[in-house]
Design a protein around this motif. Structure first.
Motif, PDB file in Angstrom:
ATOM      1  N   TYR A  80       1.067  -0.757  -0.028  1.00 48.29           N
ATOM      2  CA  TYR A  80       0.037   0.066  -0.054  1.00 48.29           C
ATOM      3  C   TYR A  80       0.571   1.083  -0.096  1.00 48.29           C
ATOM      4  N   LEU A  81       1.627   1.194   0.890  1.00 45.98           N
ATOM      5  CA  LEU A  81       2.497   2.047   0.261  1.00 45.98           C
ATOM      6  C   LEU A  81       3.842   2.645  -1.047  1.00 45.98           C
ATOM      7  N   ALA A  82       4.077   1.387  -0.987  1.00 49.58           N
ATOM      8  CA  ALA A  82       3.675   1.387  -3.008  1.00 49.58           C
ATOM      9  C   ALA A  82       3.290   2.459  -4.006  1.00 49.58           C
ATOM     10  N   GLY A  83       2.322   1.475  -3.194  1.00 49.54           N
ATOM     11  CA  GLY A  83       0.756   1.905  -4.045  1.00 49.54           C
ATOM     12  C   GLY A  83       0.879   4.154  -3.892  1.00 49.54           C
ATOM     13  N   ALA A  84       1.033   3.833  -3.273  1.00 49.79           N
ATOM     14  CA  ALA A  84       0.931   5.593  -2.685  1.00 49.79           C
ATOM     15  C   ALA A  84       1.914   5.915  -3.987  1.00 49.79           C
ATOM     16  N   ILE A  85       3.437   5.608  -3.333  1.00 50.11           N
ATOM     17  CA  ILE A  85       4.407   6.231  -4.099  1.00 50.11           C
ATOM     18  C   ILE A  85       4.682   5.929  -5.062  1.00 50.11           C
ATOM     19  N   SER A  86       4.379   5.840  -5.965  1.00 56.07           N
ATOM     20  CA  SER A  86       3.887   5.765  -7.499  1.00 56.07           C
ATOM     21  C   SER A  86       2.914   6.420  -7.577  1.00 56.07           C
ATOM     22  N   HIS A  87       1.643   6.266  -7.414  1.00 56.63           N
ATOM     23  CA  HIS A  87       0.562   7.253  -7.798  1.00 56.63           C
ATOM     24  C   HIS A  87       1.164   8.996  -7.855  1.00 56.63           C
ATOM     25  N   CYS A  88       2.559   8.930  -6.109  1.00 57.65           N
ATOM     26  CA  CYS A  88       2.945  10.309  -6.163  1.00 57.65           C
ATOM     27  C   CYS A  88       4.095  10.883  -7.731  1.00 57.65           C
ATOM     28  N   ALA A  89       4.286   9.688  -8.073  1.00 62.18           N
ATOM     29  CA  ALA A  89       5.163  10.005  -8.780  1.00 62.18           C
ATOM     30  C   ALA A  89       4.878  10.414 -10.492  1.00 62.18           C
ATOM     31  N   PHE A  90       3.372  10.245 -10.647  1.00 62.43           N
ATOM     32  CA  PHE A  90       2.917  11.071 -11.718  1.00 62.43           C
ATOM     33  C   PHE A  90       2.362  12.309 -11.449  1.00 62.43           C
ATOM     34  N   GLY A  91       2.306  12.875 -10.400  1.00 57.48           N
ATOM     35  CA  GLY A  91       2.303  14.050  -9.893  1.00 57.48           C
ATOM     36  C   GLY A  91       3.389  14.407  -9.870  1.00 57.48           C
TER      37      GLY A  91
END
Length: 303
Positions: free
Chosen positions: A55-66
């Motif tokens: 779940y932390l990895a998921g948050a990091i990946s979606h922040c990368a799009f920002g």
């Protein structure tokens, strides 16, 4: 030998023949990157699965799009031509790793709520920046990946990341192992568990940025976790799990690339489908195997 096996053998033979042709440099680059990237994915994915922080990895990946959106905006609006989308992705992913790590360690708020907010805000920020950027952009390659667009420069970046990940793992293997299994015990032994936990999240962030080029942000967690999850069904030793995870990741990337190329399908989703089916097959076999043994024992007793 089954018909499916014969067809698949023919398919792989055709792929090898095609790779030798000069017009298919893009396919060779994709295959090379898929194999090399599997080293980082297998190692870091093992940590993610063992620590149970997908779940932390998921948050990091979606922040990368920002960060991708912000880099495109700054590039086009202010003429910062040196600022590439991948540079923005690295910066935002590392920032997200540090923030989510600190939140999970020290925040008094509900961890899942805060991480969910970071997850969604990062994605929304990327879309807003792209809306504000002059011109039209095809964002599907960032969301869903396209391994066939890999360049020779990307291969060099993958090699650098592999070298960094392998070196960090060799130097801090025991410390990271302790953090994954029992961070309180690690702290009692004098290991700065919180520091190494943040460091691990930063390694995950760098790997995720690389993964985005292959399968995209939407499916990044699948390729990061499924090979390691399959490997975990065969061994409980961390280093063996890493090696098996690397092998499975290489297999999924190669098979998915071949399937996508010969069937005219998107390579990223094809890789994920292969990985997902493999995981389902492995866990199904492990569930059915004890039942078969139990049935065989019962028949023996009846005799």
């Amino acid at each position: 030998m089954t018909t499916a096996a014969v067809k698949w053998g023919t398919c792989m033979t055709d792929l090898i023949q095609i790779l030798t042709q000069p017009d298919f440099q893009f396919l060779r680059n994709a295959l090379i990157v898929g194999i090399l990237a599997s080293i980082s994915f297998g190692i870091i994915g093992t940590y993610v699965v063992t620590k149970r922080i997908s779940y932390l990895a998921g948050a990091i990946s979606h922040c990368a799009f920002g960060g991708i959106g912000a880099a495109l905006y700054l590039n086009r609006t202010f003429g910062l031509t040196w600022l590439t989308p991948m540079m923005g992705a690295v910066a935002s992913a590392l920032a997200a790793a540090i923030i989510t790590g600190l939140v999970s360690l020290y925040a008094k708020e509900r961890e899942d709520t805060v991480i969910g907010a970071i997850w969604s805000v990062g994605m929304a920020a990327g879309l807003i920046f792209i809306d504000l950027t002059p011109g039209y952009f095809e964002i599907s390659s960032f969301l869903f990946g396209d391994i066939l667009l890999i360049s020779s420069r990307d291969i060099v970046l993958v090699l650098i990341l592999d070298a960094f990940i392998v070196t960090a793992t060799l130097l801090f293997y025991n410390r990271l192992l302790a953090v994954c299994f029992d961070d309180e015990f690690a702290t009692l032994r004098g290991i700065h568990a919180h520091v190494y936990y943040i460091f691990l999240l930063c390694l995950i962030a760098l790997t995720i940025v690389l993964l985005v080029r292959i399968v995209g942000i939407v499916m990044v967690i699948a390729l990061l976790t499924l090979p390691a999850a399959v490997a975990g069904k065969f061994t409980t030793r961390m280093w063996k799990m890493m090696l098996l995870s690397i092998f499975f990741c290489m297999s999924f990337n190669t098979t998915g690339l071949a399937l996508g190329f010969f069937r005219g399908l998107s390579s990223g989703p094809s890789i994920i489908i292969i990985a997902g089916l493999s995981y389902l097959i492995v866990i199904s076999i492990q569930k059915v195997k004890p039942m078969i043994k139990k049935r065989a024992s019962f028949i023996q007793l009846q005799k």
